[in-house]
Design an enzyme around this catalytic site. Structure first.
Site, PDB file in Angstrom:
ATOM      1  N   SER A 102       0.841  -1.197   0.000  1.00  0.00           N
ATOM      2  CA  SER A 102       0.000   0.000   0.000  1.00  0.00           C
ATOM      3  C   SER A 102       0.875   1.246   0.000  1.00  0.00           C
ATOM      4  CB  SER A 102      -0.901   0.017   1.239  1.00  0.00           C
ATOM      5  OG  SER A 102      -1.565   1.265   1.378  1.00  0.00           O
TER       6      SER A 102
ATOM      7  N   TYR B 259      -2.371   0.057  10.400  1.00  0.00           N
ATOM      8  CA  TYR B 259      -2.415  -0.350   8.994  1.00  0.00           C
ATOM      9  C   TYR B 259      -1.115   0.026   8.292  1.00  0.00           C
ATOM     10  CZ  TYR B 259      -3.964  -0.703   4.138  1.00  0.00           C
ATOM     11  OH  TYR B 259      -4.075  -1.032   2.802  1.00  0.00           O
TER      12      TYR B 259
END
Length: 279
Positions: free
Chosen positions: A147, A160
């Site tokens: 990501s 995250y």
């Protein structure tokens, strides 16, 4: 001659919906010999499997909790018994929690996110990598979905971001290890996309110069990068510039720029899916 998925065995995690389902369609469109689908959502997984069976390729759907090592080991053993090792491994499964770090619960948030996003790709890859290495005559591909959050710190994404920073570091290190050890037939591609409109990031506001991405575009470009053996793909391309800016600017100068671009407020109105699952 480039790598082709035709006739190969492709294993995809988080395959029941979203990008996982799209990756499965791409594998079938490239005439894969067999597509193995892993997900924890049994009903959605079966719907995806039924869709793929109409394409003519062999389909194996397995309900797997990728956050659980024993579940991964059992499912991997079944794959080896039926197909041998996969030629293409797509580590796509992921989850997100969008809130300040101190609001995270250790079990349902922090451990869960780290287990699914970071440890699961390592567990799964290690189940099949030794056989990929030993079979030196056949090209193999590993596609890891990381990501943009693994490259730029963002408020309300601490856990995250940590999971994706770790995934990026592991994935690219693995790529280098394979090259260094002379196992160039196994190529690793790491993908770092910004926000994608899969429902996983409902409510986010995209930063300037980083539009919300479509899952169809991300999966198609990721698949192409995987077949070419591209080491790193960042989406959109503006992420390459932000990576350079972050590296050369003093921390406080970068903070001011990222704040003005909207990076540090992109999660302010995040809602996500009503029920987060490891899909």
């Amino acid at each position: 001659m480039g790598f082709s998925a035709a006739g190969t065995t492709v294993l995809i995690t988080g395959a029941a919906m979203g990008m996982g389902r799209l990756f499965a369609r791409l594998a079938a469109a490239d005439r894969a010999g067999a597509v193995v689908l892993w997900d924890i959502d049994a009903d959605a997984l079966e719907r995806t499997a039924e869709e793929l069976r109409d394409t003519g390729c062999a389909v194996r759907a397995q309900v797997v909790d990728v956050a659980d090592l024993e579940s991964v080991r059992k499912a991997a053993a079944e794959v080896r018994n039926e197909f041998g090792r996969p030629d293409v491994l797509v580590n796509n499964a992921g989850v997100v929690r969008g809130k300040y770090f101190w609001d995270h619960d250790h079990e349902s948030d922090t451990k869960f996110v780290m287990d699914v996003n970071t440890l699961a790709p390592m567990y799964i890859t290690n189940e099949f990598l030794p056989a990929m290495i030993e079979d030196g005559g056949r090209d193999c591909r590993i596609l890891n979905i990381a990501s943009a959050a693994g490259t730029v710190a963002t408020p309300r994404m601490a856990v995250y971001a940590a999971s994706k920073w770790a995934t990026l570091g592991w994935s690219d290190s693995l790529r280098l290890e394979l090259v260094q050890a002379g196992h160039g037939h196994v190529k690793v591609t790491t993908v770092c996309p910004s926000y994608i409109s899969t429902g996983m990031f409902d409510g986010v506001k995209n930063p300037l110069f980083a539009p919300i991405l479509s899952p169809e575009d991300v999966t198609a470009r990721s698949w192409r990068a995987m077949t070419r053996g591209t080491p790193l793909l960042m989406l959109p391309r503006s992420l390459y510039l932000s990576r350079v800016a972050k590296a050369v600017l003093p921390v406080r100068a970068w903070d001011r720029l990222a704040d003005r671009l909207g990076v540090y407020h992109s999660m302010d109105a995040y809602t996500g899916r009503v029920k987060a699952t490891a899909s």
